[in-house]
Each structure stands twice: as C-alpha cells, then as structure tokens.
Design a protein around this motif. Structure first.
Motif, PDB file in Angstrom:
ATOM      1  N   ALA A  29     -21.344  19.656 -24.538  1.00 47.11           N
ATOM      2  CA  ALA A  29     -21.473  21.103 -24.411  1.00 47.11           C
ATOM      3  C   ALA A  29     -22.599  21.507 -23.469  1.00 47.11           C
ATOM      4  O   ALA A  29     -22.470  22.439 -22.698  1.00 47.11           O
ATOM      5  CB  ALA A  29     -21.680  21.732 -25.786  1.00 47.11           C
ATOM      6  N   LYS A  32     -21.683  21.705 -19.672  1.00 50.19           N
ATOM      7  CA  LYS A  32     -20.562  22.542 -19.258  1.00 50.19           C
ATOM      8  C   LYS A  32     -21.060  23.794 -18.549  1.00 50.19           C
ATOM      9  O   LYS A  32     -22.042  24.402 -18.946  1.00 50.19           O
ATOM     10  CB  LYS A  32     -19.720  22.937 -20.465  1.00 50.19           C
ATOM     11  N   ASP A  34     -20.673  27.791 -17.147  1.00 54.19           N
ATOM     12  CA  ASP A  34     -20.243  29.022 -17.809  1.00 54.19           C
ATOM     13  C   ASP A  34     -18.748  29.262 -17.613  1.00 54.19           C
ATOM     14  O   ASP A  34     -18.068  29.780 -18.488  1.00 54.19           O
ATOM     15  CB  ASP A  34     -21.067  30.223 -17.343  1.00 54.19           C
ATOM     16  N   ARG A  37     -16.870  26.987 -20.054  1.00 55.25           N
ATOM     17  CA  ARG A  37     -16.913  27.597 -21.384  1.00 55.25           C
ATOM     18  C   ARG A  37     -15.921  28.759 -21.484  1.00 55.25           C
ATOM     19  O   ARG A  37     -15.262  28.932 -22.509  1.00 55.25           O
ATOM     20  CB  ARG A  37     -18.323  28.090 -21.701  1.00 55.25           C
ATOM     21  N   GLU A  40     -12.578  27.398 -22.157  1.00 55.52           N
ATOM     22  CA  GLU A  40     -12.446  26.948 -23.555  1.00 55.52           C
ATOM     23  C   GLU A  40     -12.160  28.131 -24.474  1.00 55.52           C
ATOM     24  O   GLU A  40     -11.275  28.058 -25.325  1.00 55.52           O
ATOM     25  CB  GLU A  40     -13.718  26.235 -24.021  1.00 55.52           C
ATOM     26  N   ALA A  72     -20.693  31.856 -21.888  1.00 56.51           N
ATOM     27  CA  ALA A  72     -19.465  31.800 -21.086  1.00 56.51           C
ATOM     28  C   ALA A  72     -19.480  32.890 -20.021  1.00 56.51           C
ATOM     29  O   ALA A  72     -20.179  33.893 -20.150  1.00 56.51           O
ATOM     30  CB  ALA A  72     -18.245  31.972 -21.991  1.00 56.51           C
TER      31      ALA A  72
END
Length: 175
Positions: A29, A32, A34, A37, A40, A72
């Motif tokens: 995590a 990763k 933005d 995310r 996701e 995100a």
C-alpha cells in the motif's frame, strides 16, 4: 543426530529483493500512487454496482467514506466510477468481441477491471496504454481469481491495439 530436510543456507538460491511488494508479488500500500489507489476504490465501487445493483451516487458516497480514500486521486476515481457506470453498455460492446466466453461467465471483479481498462484506454489519453494495462493486471492479481490477471492482460492487450493503435505501434516492446 538426524539430518534436516531443509537445504543448508549455501545451497539455497540467493534471496531476491522484493522491495515494495508483498509476499504474493502485489505492490504494498505504501508504494501505490494516488491514481493506483483511485483505481482500487473504483474497482470496489464498480463491484457494488455490478453485483449489488447499487445506485452509483450511493456507492460513490459510501466509497468516499472508506479509510484511505483521502490518499486516492478523487478526480480520477470520479472519472472511472461515473464514466464506467454511464458507459457500461458501450464498454461491454468493446470488450465482448475479445472474450472467449459469455460476459455473464466473467467474474464481477474481472468484469469491473475490464471496464476500468477499457475506459482508461478510450478516455484517459494522459495514461499511457502500458500503464493502463499494467494497472489493471495488478488490480486483477490483487482482487481477482487465481489466473484472472492473465485473462485481463490478454483482453486489454487486444483492446489497446484497437483503441491506441498508433501508440502501441510506436512502442518497441509491443509484439
């Protein structure tokens, strides 16, 4: 004294660095972006739309309240969730000719991942085709079935050749 069935340290292959990856090969995590995310969260939201037949506005509100959403890219999340939901029939029409089975036989996770990939390939021209493809493969690895990522890769690779023909042709690594 009995011999151990474990190989001695000198006969083991050298340990490979897995920086930024979990033991299953999925990105951690913390590593990763933005945008990753946002994909996701969009996948989770689209799953609720596909499986639960939930209202997109309600799913949007629910998803924004989830832990970690603040990390995100909310603009990209909006584009993916609302774009995929509004253009579901068009995205399915793009995907369907590349499938070797009926759309109803595709898992909801892979279906949502294919929507995200198709949408990005068609509408998010700032996202290179390889990035869109790789991000969707990662989503399928993390959330989908055992070999779902291979299927997603094959379908989106074919779609990229249609939607981003010049970009794929200019890529020296593309077969």
């Amino acid at each position: 004294m009995s011999e151990s069935s474990h190989p001695s340290p000198s006969t083991r292959p050298p340990r490979q660095s897995r920086k930024g990856l979990t033991s299953t090969g999925v990105r951690k995590a913390a590593s990763k972006s933005d945008r990753s995310r946002s994909r996701e969260f969009a996948l989770q939201a689209l799953y609720q739309v596909l499986v639960g037949k939930n209202d997109v506005a309600a799913v949007d509100a629910f998803t924004r309240d989830l832990a970690g959403f603040s990390k995100a890219d909310s603009v990209h999340f909006d584009a993916l969730l609302h774009g995929c939901a509004e253009q579901a029939a068009l995205l399915d029409a793009l995907i369907l000719p590349l499938l070797d089975r009926k759309l109803a036989e595709i898992s909801p996770v892979e279906h949502a991942v294919l929507w995200i990939g198709a949408y990005e390939l068609q509408h998010c021209l700032d996202v290179p085709w390889r990035v869109a493809l790789n991000e969707c493969v990662e989503l399928a690895k993390e959330f989908g079935g055992t070999d779902g990522h291979k299927y997603v890769n094959g379908v989106l690779n074919g779609l990229a050749r249609q939607l981003r023909q010049a970009e794929v042709a200019a890529d020296p690594g593309a077969r």
